[in-house]
Design a protein around this motif. Structure first.
Motif, PDB file in Angstrom:
ATOM      1  N   LYS A 208       0.814  -1.210   0.000  1.00 48.22           N
ATOM      2  CA  LYS A 208       0.000   0.000   0.000  1.00 48.22           C
ATOM      3  C   LYS A 208       0.847   1.260   0.000  1.00 48.22           C
ATOM      4  O   LYS A 208       0.533   2.231  -0.664  1.00 48.22           O
ATOM      5  CB  LYS A 208      -0.922   0.013   1.205  1.00 48.22           C
ATOM      6  N   VAL A 217      -1.869  -7.045  -8.340  1.00 51.63           N
ATOM      7  CA  VAL A 217      -3.015  -7.739  -8.915  1.00 51.63           C
ATOM      8  C   VAL A 217      -2.647  -8.302 -10.280  1.00 51.63           C
ATOM      9  O   VAL A 217      -2.966  -9.444 -10.612  1.00 51.63           O
ATOM     10  CB  VAL A 217      -4.231  -6.797  -9.013  1.00 51.63           C
TER      11      VAL A 217
ATOM     12  N   TYR B  96      -9.038 -10.752  -5.198  1.00 49.20           N
ATOM     13  CA  TYR B  96      -7.718 -10.253  -4.847  1.00 49.20           C
ATOM     14  C   TYR B  96      -7.634  -8.757  -5.097  1.00 49.20           C
ATOM     15  O   TYR B  96      -7.094  -8.008  -4.293  1.00 49.20           O
ATOM     16  CB  TYR B  96      -6.656 -10.995  -5.655  1.00 49.20           C
ATOM     17  N   ARG B  97      -8.182  -8.337  -6.213  1.00 51.35           N
ATOM     18  CA  ARG B  97      -8.156  -6.908  -6.500  1.00 51.35           C
ATOM     19  C   ARG B  97      -8.909  -6.161  -5.415  1.00 51.35           C
ATOM     20  O   ARG B  97      -8.477  -5.129  -4.924  1.00 51.35           O
ATOM     21  CB  ARG B  97      -8.791  -6.638  -7.862  1.00 51.35           C
ATOM     22  N   ILE B  99      -9.496  -7.132  -2.305  1.00 52.06           N
ATOM     23  CA  ILE B  99      -8.768  -7.168  -1.038  1.00 52.06           C
ATOM     24  C   ILE B  99      -7.644  -6.154  -1.053  1.00 52.06           C
ATOM     25  O   ILE B  99      -7.360  -5.494  -0.065  1.00 52.06           O
ATOM     26  CB  ILE B  99      -8.223  -8.581  -0.782  1.00 52.06           C
ATOM     27  N   ASN B 100      -7.024  -6.000  -2.201  1.00 48.62           N
ATOM     28  CA  ASN B 100      -5.978  -4.994  -2.307  1.00 48.62           C
ATOM     29  C   ASN B 100      -6.505  -3.583  -2.143  1.00 48.62           C
ATOM     30  O   ASN B 100      -5.785  -2.690  -1.730  1.00 48.62           O
ATOM     31  CB  ASN B 100      -5.259  -5.120  -3.647  1.00 48.62           C
ATOM     32  N   ARG B 101      -7.754  -3.396  -2.515  1.00 49.38           N
ATOM     33  CA  ARG B 101      -8.339  -2.063  -2.370  1.00 49.38           C
ATOM     34  C   ARG B 101      -8.694  -1.750  -0.929  1.00 49.38           C
ATOM     35  O   ARG B 101      -8.790  -0.607  -0.545  1.00 49.38           O
ATOM     36  CB  ARG B 101      -9.623  -1.985  -3.185  1.00 49.38           C
ATOM     37  N   LEU B 102      -8.955  -2.801  -0.160  1.00 47.95           N
ATOM     38  CA  LEU B 102      -9.392  -2.561   1.215  1.00 47.95           C
ATOM     39  C   LEU B 102      -8.266  -1.908   2.008  1.00 47.95           C
ATOM     40  O   LEU B 102      -7.097  -2.130   1.749  1.00 47.95           O
ATOM     41  CB  LEU B 102      -9.807  -3.877   1.862  1.00 47.95           C
ATOM     42  N   SER B 103      -8.665  -1.117   2.963  1.00 55.21           N
ATOM     43  CA  SER B 103      -7.640  -0.360   3.675  1.00 55.21           C
ATOM     44  C   SER B 103      -6.978  -1.207   4.748  1.00 55.21           C
ATOM     45  O   SER B 103      -7.421  -2.303   5.066  1.00 55.21           O
ATOM     46  CB  SER B 103      -8.252   0.887   4.273  1.00 55.21           C
ATOM     47  N   TYR B 107      -6.821  -5.472   7.156  1.00 53.90           N
ATOM     48  CA  TYR B 107      -5.747  -6.422   7.437  1.00 53.90           C
ATOM     49  C   TYR B 107      -5.445  -6.498   8.932  1.00 53.90           C
ATOM     50  O   TYR B 107      -5.064  -7.537   9.445  1.00 53.90           O
ATOM     51  CB  TYR B 107      -4.476  -6.023   6.699  1.00 53.90           C
ATOM     52  N   ILE B 115      -7.430 -14.731   5.199  1.00 52.98           N
ATOM     53  CA  ILE B 115      -7.661 -14.016   3.935  1.00 52.98           C
ATOM     54  C   ILE B 115      -7.289 -14.935   2.779  1.00 52.98           C
ATOM     55  O   ILE B 115      -7.983 -15.020   1.773  1.00 52.98           O
ATOM     56  CB  ILE B 115      -6.841 -12.712   3.866  1.00 52.98           C
TER      57      ILE B 115
END
Ligand SMILES: Nc1ncnc2c1ncn2[C@@H]1O[C@H](COP(=O)(O)OP(=O)(O)OP(=O)(O)O)[C@@H](O)[C@H]1O
Ligand SMILES: Nc1ncnc2c1ncn2[C@@H]1O[C@H](COP(=O)(O)OP(=O)(O)OP(=O)(O)O)[C@@H](O)[C@H]1O
Ligand SMILES: [Mg+2]
Lengths: 586, 584
Positions: A208, A217, B96-97, B99-103, B107, B115
């Protein structure tokens, strides 16, 4: 195949269940046979319009079905039991074995891959055991019985029915190689994906902070795409094998039987009912089992990769293990000696080069020195996570390699450089140091680590969960929990590897005071870069590139004016300057 | 069922293939129909009439039929497995995309293993259902649709009898359904727990070993596995019982048909071959009910899995770009905290009333006791979390109005714990900037005082870290993380205790280099070793979530307060020594 035999060996343990399954299988197979024969009886009577007891036929049909239903129930239940039991035991074995392996193993294998070994690989085996493996026996039995029956019914027709066999086998042989190698590829690709996934999820913060979500991704998609292709390929191969097999069996075989059998009926060598029974025997009880046997082979091929990996894990010998004649280390005083210790992680790249160190019981020893100079390595060796390459380390005169690991590690408490806490309550995390500790002792340890007031300030106190469904702690709070955990374990030798680096000096001093009290008469090792942490040490060891450069107390080292004095001046420059100017002013 | 139709919506982009699959299914169904009729023909016509040539036709027909059937079913299977794999692919990609967006907060609250279970296992389960049971189910239904009219047409009395037993089965099925469903959910949860624990304990093996807890861990793990075991057994029992019911019902049905059929044959109302064909057809009627049991297991599993996958997909990222968010191209690096209050839990503020203005190009140090909120403060700049009250501004713009990516690309953040990936050193350094040239990478390593170490390795920059590679010391990792951050050429650099594992000499080297590299950029430095920060333009002193003092080192030591105390504590020995040196 060798792996497969080894698997059989593993399964042998369940011989009772296997025996039960065997008996049930025989019963199930036996119960399968009357069906077509009843039908034969029925058809023959019908064709010739001979009256017969319908009620008896009905009872026979339903009775056989109920019986085979019940036997089937018992059979599948015991098979499920076997499969589940096997998974259970295999997982225990694997996990237990992994636990005995030394740190080096875990450093070389991604967490995700190790996980996959315990979860996916074992599950694959279960599919084999719960699936084809058991039907193997029943299928073989059925096969033999049916062969006998059909040959006694009409041997020429039986021969005709079996004439398609060679094609069957050829078809199988043609496909199996490719299926096997694709299965291997899939496993590998999947593991790579799992390994990466685990790492990237655990490292979400880094992903991040570099705004790398998109490229992660994309990479994931790439891996999945090749996995997709492999899986589709596998699917195609499998289906082709299957379809051709079905064509040969149900199509060609039945056609031949109808053709040849029909002639036999017309010539009066066979009754029409027998022909019907023949077809149903051949499709239901001959080709079916053979198809399943083929499938089993396909399954074995798929499992082969899993088997190989499971056994590879089980065959990995721990680098560090108890000697057969190892003795438990008696309660120690805490005298530690490094005698000409050489050590390398990778062959040819020594990290420690001839370390000699003699530590009396009860001393506080500080290790300082450049990053990467081998301080943590010294500690790792003392805990015997690795064995020295040359020389030896003794505790109270015992060579570490002569005592049991358990007895050694129980007496050595460490707070490692990178704090690791587990996903449970704060209380359980501290108690990890000594499982039988009482709540009071846990709280006592927390107080000594100067974290009690923070914990008590939380709404749920010691029962607050960390991590999932709980809170996250700050870096310094985590370190203090780790210290509490080590204190609770009541070690004879305590090691703090930069355990207070994320603490402010005031908190640190408080902890040190508490520790001084607790560690009265025990040996302690402290690694720190903030020199104020270690000025009080009895012995300061200055390391550089794997050798000891200087050794002595704070005063002695300052007077020597060497590396340590340099570090000291650098770190305390402000204070020294300030005092200088103050002094000048005064 | 709602989830189910949602799953079906994933098939939309592949409409053509779905249509094709359905078409193929119909064809496969149709190819199943002639066989019983052929048998009937042989028994009723060919055999009694001794038509040898008819047998030749029968032979040809059967071979042809299966040739066609084989081809079609191959195509069908191929299409289906393609579709199944494709859905897995799409679902995984999406999850996955997402989850990657989640802040980060997402996590914080979840174990990595869990996860993973969602991205991998749950989706696999769904795939099994699609390619396995689902297809069979549809084919079965299609077959039913075709077979029922056929048997009624053949003989309505027999057909009627054969259908009467079906409701009994449906009732039994309903009775079991709920319990099976509940068990599946429990099983999924236990499986999650197993993965979570496994991941954690493997990743934390150092602690396990340090406390010699191997056996304890193995036992604990066993408890979880044991749970899985007993739930699995319970589920099998339910399913199998249902299976027995299905078998019995099937047998009773078939028996009844034979009974009735025999009467009809003897009454010359039916040909024997017809009866055989009829029994063949009702196999198509009853087999699905037996198969339904298997499908049921899969469907229940998949149902539980779908719940979880869609739950993940429905989790809203807490931090997203505002619709009118702007992109800041060349960030100057002015940071302002305006009346900021922030808490991870709404009712428990960690930062209170923070007001801080930082000019571009300044070096700001943040000090304070552990748990004071330093990390939390800098986390707000890169917008890992959103403030509860007030605002954080970069270059005068509220961070919530700036596109996330444009913030994070221009901020270099070195966190308290250095996380590296299992790739080569070069790739690790270049993680934030894939376009970096070799010279730039080497320069970044030099700036972080790591170049010499790297060159001492036989493989240099190509040395792999972690798996199949070396492990670095903590200080080396920290320096690598710093190199990684500087390589992105950030406008704001945040070092959160990022040099704590460096000795003062190495640290001084790194600092010197950073001063040069970060000239004119804004720097935030958190450190506990005060020598690290004495030269900062501005030192912010925090305590219990508040800023208690701001000033330069000289100003702060001149007045009593938190900073002065920290200073005295840390330099006590030096002061004493210096004094004694002065005095005597
Ligand atoms: N993700 C989180 N969820 C809930 N609480 C958190 C989270 N992260 C930190 N906290 C809490 O917020 C408080 C401030 O934490 P923070 O990490 O900002 O402290 P810090 O000043 O950086 O401390 P240190 O010097 O020990 O790293 C701590 O009490 C901590 O327990
Ligand atoms: N498991 C390992 N495998 C291979 N090399 C390793 C391993 N652990 C450490 N090293 C290497 O050994 C050297 C010494 O590492 P060590 O961790 O002992 O340093 P350190 O003095 O504790 O440094 P720091 O202060 O940065 O923690 C380093 O060069 C490191 O890269
Ligand atoms: Mg270290």
């Amino acid at each position: 195949m060798r792996n497969f035999f080894r698997l059989l060996h593993e399964v042998r343990r369940y011989w009772k269940v296997l025996l039960l399954i065997g008996v049930l299988t025989l019963m199930a197979a036996a119960l399968g046979l009357p069906g077509p024969l009843i039908v034969k009886y029925l058809v023959d009577h019908l064709v010739n319009r001979q009256p017969f007891s319908i009620f008896a036929v009905f009872c026979a049909l339903v009775g056989v079905a109920i019986a085979s239903g019940l036997v089937g129930f018992a059979l599948t239940m015991s098979v499920t039991y076997l499969g589940q039991r096997f998974k259970l035991d295999m997982r225990r074995k694997l996990y237990g074995h992994m636990q005995t392996l030394s740190l080096g193993y875990f450093e070389k294998n991604q967490t995700g891959k190790l996980m996959s070994n315990i979860t996916n690989d074992v599950a694959t085996l279960d599919q084999l055991i719960g699936g084809g493996f058991v039907t193997l026996v029943s299928d073989l039995v059925t096969l033999t019985a049916v062969l006998i029956i059909i040959f006694t019914m009409n041997w020429q027709l039986a021969l005709v029915g079996m004439s398609v066999f060679p094609f069957y086998i050829a078809n199988y042989l043609l496909h199996i190689g490719k299926i096997k190698s694709t299965a291997d590829d899939i496993r590998e690709e999947r593991d790579v994906m799992l390994g990466d996934l685990q790492e990237k999820l655990a490292g979400a913060l880094v992903v991040k902070s570099y705004a790398k979500e998109r490229s992660e991704v994309l990479q994931f998609v790439g891996q999945n795409r090749s996995l997709l292709n492999l899986n589709v390929r596998q699917g195609v191969l499998g289906t082709r094998l299957w379809t051709i097999a079905e064509f040969i069996g149900s199509g060609l075989g039945v056609a031949l039987i109808l053709w040849f059998g029909g002639r036999q009926v017309m010539q009066g060598n066979l009754s029409p009912g027998a022909l019907v029974a023949f077809v149903s025997f051949i499709t239901g009880y001959l080709y079916g089992p053979i198809l399943r046997l083929i499938q089993l082979n396909d399954q074995i091929a798929r499992t082969n990769a899993a088997l190989r990996r499971i056994f590879a894990t089980l065959d990995t010998e721990p680098n560090i293990k108890d000697r057969p004649d190892a003795i438990p280390l008696p309660p120690i005083q805490g005298a530690v000696r490094y005698e000409n210790v050489w050590f390398e992680y990778e062959p040819g790249q020594p990290v420690l080069k001839g370390i000699n160190l003699d530590i009396k019981p009860g001393m506080m020893v500080a290790l300082v020195g450049q990053s990467g100079s081998g301080k943590t390595t010294m500690i790792n060796l003392l805990q015997r996570h690795y064995d020295v390459t040359e020389g030896r380390i003794t505790v109270d005169g015992y060579d570490l390699r002569d005592v049991t690991l358990l007895s050694l590690r129980k007496q050595v408490g460490v707070v490692i450089q990178e704090t690791i806490l587990f996903n449970t309550t704060i209380r359980e995390n501290i108690r990890y140091g000594r499982l039988e500790a009482t709540d009071e002792e846990v709280e006592e340890a927390a107080r000594a680590a100067n974290i009690a007031h923070v914990i008590e300030g939380l709404p749920r106190g010691y029962d607050t969960r960390i991590g999932e469904e709980g809170i996250k702690l700050s870096g310094g709070e985590k370190q203090r929990l780790a210290i509490a955990r080590a204190i609770l374990s009541d070690p004879r030798i305590l090691i703090l590897d930069e355990a207070t680096s994320a603490l402010d000096s005031e908190t640190e001093t408080l902890i040190q005071e508490a520790l001084e009290h607790l560690m009265q008469g025990r040996t302690s090792f402290v690694i720190a870069h903030r020199l104020s942490t270690i000025v009080k040490a009895d012995l300061i060891v200055v390391m550089e590139k794997g050798v000891i450069r200087e050794m002595g107390s704070h005063q002695e080292l300052l007077q020597q004016g060497g590396v340590y004095a340099g570090l000291y001046n650098q770190q305390f420059k402000v204070a020294l300057d300030a005092i200088q100017t103050e002094g000048a002013a005064a | 069922m709602n989830n189910f139709s949602r799953l079906l919506s994933y098939l939309k982009p592949y409409r053509a293939r779905v249509v094709m699959a359905v078409g193929l299914m119909v064809l496969v169904t149709l190819t199943a129909l002639p066989m019983p009729r052929i048998t009937q023909y042989v028994i009723d016509v060919a055999l009694p009439k001794k038509q040898y040539h008819a047998l030749n036709y029968v032979f040809l027909m059967v071979v042809l039929l299966y040739l066609v059937r084989g081809t079609i079913s191959f195509l069908l299977n191929y299409t289906i497995s393609w579709l199944g794999q494709r859905i897995v692919f799409d679902l995984r990609f999406q999850s996955y995309r997402h989850i990657n967006r989640l802040s980060l907060a997402y996590y914080d609250k979840r174990q990595t293993g869990k996860i993973m279970a969602r991205v991998i296992d749950d989706i696999n389960v769904i795939q099994y259902m699609i390619t396995g049971g689902f297809v069979t189910l549809i084919t079965d239904i299609l077959t039913l649709v075709v077979v029922i009219p056929v048997i009624f047409w053949m003989d309505w009395r027999l057909a009627f009898i054969s259908i009467t037993v079906v409701p009994i089965y449906v009732a039994c099925y309903k009775l079991f359904l709920k319990r099976i469903r509940r068990l599946s959910e429990q099983l999924r949860e236990k499986w999650d727990a197993l993965l979570g624990a496994l991941q954690e304990k493997i990743a934390g093996i150092t602690v396990v070993k340090a406390f010699a807890r191997e056996e304890h861990e193995t036992e604990r793990f066993m408890l979880t596995v044991q749970d899985n075991f007993s739930l699995g057994m319970q589920q099998a029992k339910l399913n199998r019982t249902l299976g027995v019911v299905a078998t019995v019902i099937r047998a009773v049905g078939t028996g009844l048909i034979f009974w009735m059929g025999t009467k009809l044959v003897l009454g010359e109302q039916l040909q024997p071959g017809e009866l055989i064909a009829f029994v063949g057809y009702i196999g198509y009627l009853y087999d699905p009910s037996v198969r339904l049991v298997d499908f049921n297991i899969q469907a229940q599993w998949a149902g539980a899995a779908m719940d979880r996958v869609f739950e993940t997909l429905d989790t809203r990222p807490e931090i997203t770009d505002a619709p009118n968010a702007i992109t800041i191209r060349d960030m100057k690096g002015a940071v302002e905290f305006r009346n900021v209050t922030f808490g991870y839990e709404p009712d428990n503020p960690v930062l209170r009333n923070i007001n801080l203005k930082v000019e571009p190009g300044k070096v700001v140090a943040i000090v304070g006791p552990s748990g004071a909120g330093k990390t939390s403060l800098v986390n707000l700049i890169a917008r890992f979390y959103d403030v509860t009250e007030g605002a954080v501004l970069i270059d005068g713009v509220d961070v919530r109005q700036i596109r996330l990516e444009s913030i994070r690309r221009q901020i270099g953040y070195v966190s308290q714990e250095s996380l590296l990936f299992s790739v080569s050193i070069r790739e690790n350094i270049a993680y934030g900037n894939k376009e970096a040239t070799e010279e730039q990478i080497i320069q970044a390593a030099k700036d972080a005082d790591l170049h010499d170490f790297i060159m001492s390795l036989p493989d240099g920059y190509d040395t792999k870290i972690g798996e199949d590679g070396i492990k670095m010391s903590v200080g080396q990792k920290q320096r690598l993380a710093i190199a990684r951050a500087t390589l992105t050429n950030p406008r704001i650099l945040i070092l959160d205790d990022a040099t704590s594992a460096l000795d003062s000499k190495t640290e001084a080297n790194v600092q010197q280099a950073l001063e040069r590299v970060m000239k004119g950029r804004t720097n935030f430095v958190i450190a506990h070793r005060l020598s690290t920060i004495v030269n900062a333009d501005q030192i912010v002193v925090m305590d219990r979530g508040e800023i208690v003092d701001i000033g330069t080192h000289a100003e702060l030591v001149a007045r009593p307060g938190v900073y002065k105390n920290l200073y005295d504590e840390q330099f006590k020995s030096a002061q004493e020594e210096a004094l004694s040196a002065l005095l005597g």
